[in-house]
Design an enzyme around this catalytic site. Sequence first.
Site, PDB file in Angstrom:
ATOM      1  N   ASN A 156     -13.407  26.936  63.809  1.00 33.53           N
ATOM      2  CA  ASN A 156     -12.772  25.931  64.672  1.00 33.53           C
ATOM      3  C   ASN A 156     -13.659  24.689  64.661  1.00 33.53           C
ATOM      4  O   ASN A 156     -14.714  24.672  65.281  1.00 33.53           O
ATOM      5  CB  ASN A 156     -12.645  26.518  66.091  1.00 33.53           C
ATOM      6  CG  ASN A 156     -12.105  25.511  67.086  1.00 33.53           C
ATOM      7  OD1 ASN A 156     -11.646  24.433  66.709  1.00 33.53           O
ATOM      8  ND2 ASN A 156     -12.166  25.864  68.366  1.00 33.53           N
ATOM      9  N   GLY A 192     -20.529  27.564  72.613  1.00 36.50           N
ATOM     10  CA  GLY A 192     -21.402  26.417  72.404  1.00 36.50           C
ATOM     11  C   GLY A 192     -22.721  26.493  73.143  1.00 36.50           C
ATOM     12  O   GLY A 192     -23.447  25.503  73.216  1.00 36.50           O
ATOM     13  N   GLU A 242     -11.274  25.057  75.951  1.00 42.34           N
ATOM     14  CA  GLU A 242     -11.454  23.600  76.104  1.00 42.34           C
ATOM     15  C   GLU A 242     -10.122  22.919  76.405  1.00 42.34           C
ATOM     16  O   GLU A 242     -10.088  21.884  77.066  1.00 42.34           O
ATOM     17  CB  GLU A 242     -12.135  23.033  74.843  1.00 42.34           C
ATOM     18  CG  GLU A 242     -13.614  23.416  74.806  1.00 42.34           C
ATOM     19  CD  GLU A 242     -14.206  23.604  73.425  1.00 42.34           C
ATOM     20  OE1 GLU A 242     -13.632  23.117  72.446  1.00 42.34           O
ATOM     21  OE2 GLU A 242     -15.261  24.269  73.342  1.00 42.34           O
ATOM     22  N   SER A 260     -20.574  31.380  70.233  1.00 38.36           N
ATOM     23  CA  SER A 260     -21.918  31.379  69.657  1.00 38.36           C
ATOM     24  C   SER A 260     -22.123  32.451  68.584  1.00 38.36           C
ATOM     25  O   SER A 260     -23.196  33.054  68.477  1.00 38.36           O
ATOM     26  CB  SER A 260     -22.986  31.517  70.757  1.00 38.36           C
ATOM     27  OG  SER A 260     -22.936  30.384  71.613  1.00 38.36           O
ATOM     28  N   HIS A 263      -7.105  27.630  73.879  1.00 38.79           N
ATOM     29  CA  HIS A 263      -8.569  27.564  73.775  1.00 38.79           C
ATOM     30  C   HIS A 263      -9.125  27.089  75.123  1.00 38.79           C
ATOM     31  O   HIS A 263      -8.514  26.256  75.787  1.00 38.79           O
ATOM     32  CB  HIS A 263      -8.985  26.601  72.646  1.00 38.79           C
ATOM     33  CG  HIS A 263     -10.451  26.670  72.378  1.00 38.79           C
ATOM     34  ND1 HIS A 263     -11.373  26.012  73.171  1.00 38.79           N
ATOM     35  CD2 HIS A 263     -11.169  27.329  71.445  1.00 38.79           C
ATOM     36  CE1 HIS A 263     -12.600  26.268  72.712  1.00 38.79           C
ATOM     37  NE2 HIS A 263     -12.491  27.076  71.669  1.00 38.79           N
ATOM     38  N   GLU A 310     -12.815  34.785  74.056  1.00 38.58           N
ATOM     39  CA  GLU A 310     -13.888  33.795  74.021  1.00 38.58           C
ATOM     40  C   GLU A 310     -14.407  33.551  75.430  1.00 38.58           C
ATOM     41  O   GLU A 310     -13.853  32.723  76.174  1.00 38.58           O
ATOM     42  CB  GLU A 310     -13.377  32.479  73.432  1.00 38.58           C
ATOM     43  CG  GLU A 310     -12.916  32.597  71.994  1.00 38.58           C
ATOM     44  CD  GLU A 310     -13.052  31.254  71.275  1.00 38.58           C
ATOM     45  OE1 GLU A 310     -13.757  31.202  70.272  1.00 38.58           O
ATOM     46  OE2 GLU A 310     -12.474  30.263  71.751  1.00 38.58           O
ATOM     47  N   LYS A 323     -13.076  21.850  65.912  1.00 40.34           N
ATOM     48  CA  LYS A 323     -12.929  21.017  67.123  1.00 40.34           C
ATOM     49  C   LYS A 323     -12.814  19.537  66.738  1.00 40.34           C
ATOM     50  O   LYS A 323     -12.117  19.211  65.779  1.00 40.34           O
ATOM     51  CB  LYS A 323     -14.086  21.294  68.081  1.00 40.34           C
ATOM     52  CG  LYS A 323     -14.260  22.797  68.347  1.00 40.34           C
ATOM     53  CD  LYS A 323     -15.202  23.130  69.449  1.00 40.34           C
ATOM     54  CE  LYS A 323     -15.271  24.645  69.617  1.00 40.34           C
ATOM     55  NZ  LYS A 323     -16.086  25.084  70.720  1.00 40.34           N
TER      56      LYS A 323
HETATM   57  P1  PGA Z   1     -18.971  28.218  69.259  1.00 39.67           P
HETATM   58  O1  PGA Z   1     -17.441  27.882  69.591  1.00 39.67           O
HETATM   59  O2  PGA Z   1     -18.999  29.148  68.090  1.00 39.67           O
HETATM   60  O3  PGA Z   1     -19.593  26.867  68.947  1.00 39.67           O
HETATM   61  O4  PGA Z   1     -19.563  28.838  70.482  1.00 39.67           O
HETATM   62  C1  PGA Z   1     -16.461  28.883  69.521  1.00 39.67           C
HETATM   63  C2  PGA Z   1     -15.110  28.345  69.923  1.00 39.67           C
HETATM   64  O5  PGA Z   1     -15.027  27.532  70.844  1.00 39.67           O
HETATM   65  O6  PGA Z   1     -14.087  28.696  69.322  1.00 39.67           O
END
Ligand code: PGA
Length: 261
Positions: A10, A176, A97, A215, A95, A170, A12
């Site tokens: 992803n 992140g 976010e 992560s 997601h 997630e 983003k």
């Molecule tokens: P990350 O993000 O691997 O940077 O923690 C995962 C995601 O938001 O899909």
Amino acid sequence: MKRTPIVAGNWKMNLLGSDVVAYAEALAAAGPPETDVDIVLFPTPVYLAAAARAMLEWASVGAQDVHAEEKGAYTGDVAAAQARDAGAAWALAGHSERRQYHGESNVEVARKAERTLGVGLTPVVCVGETLEQRQQGETEAILDAQLAPVLAVLDAADGDTEGGAVLAYEPVWAIGTGLSASPEIAAAVHSHLRRALNDYRSGLGDAARILYGGSVNADNCVDLLGRPDIDGFLIGGASLDPASFLRIIRLCAGSGSGPAP
Ligand code: PGA
């Protein structure tokens, strides 16, 4: 039932068009893709078509988000049919976010997943609790509430799409932060989610692929994928560099999860 692992990146709101081309070149230079892993990339919408063309043999691509409505006056948004037209085969729905910064409710997420399915894309429905919710002991209740409106869509996706039913766990506190869920924590949640799917329709949980995200990197992916209910990953930060993404793909290859046929 053996479930083919999915390794998804992803991106983003990162990378430019030139990076997408360089990324595809790096994948191509690495030789043919692993056949026992489904590789998916979620670029930002402006690069969806370019990524779909460039990645052709290596990875399929998906939309990070689609609008719940079919089309119309929704400035800045992308319709599911447009994502498909641009070359997407998948679309994320819900997601964290999107839930956090765009106020998407569980019901809206379900509508998006349904729209996705309606145009023939495979929805990847994302669920996860915040740190506070976990600390309050609310994890399963939050996940159940997120899952309830999408169960029918996942059930339909199981038969109707190439990707089948796909869910991504997630935890918000792991995204992140560099602080992945431990394999024990992730496995416990995945098993809860699989049970919930099987409770909805016997066999749905066994067929569904449940990804972990938060992560994930080359150091922790093997332990996570070693757990029976973890069927792959949705990877943010560690997917931005093709070398790091490739390392994870290689580590995941050959470890198809689920009981043997
Ligand atoms: P990350 O993000 O691997 O940077 O923690 C995962 C995601 O938001 O899909």
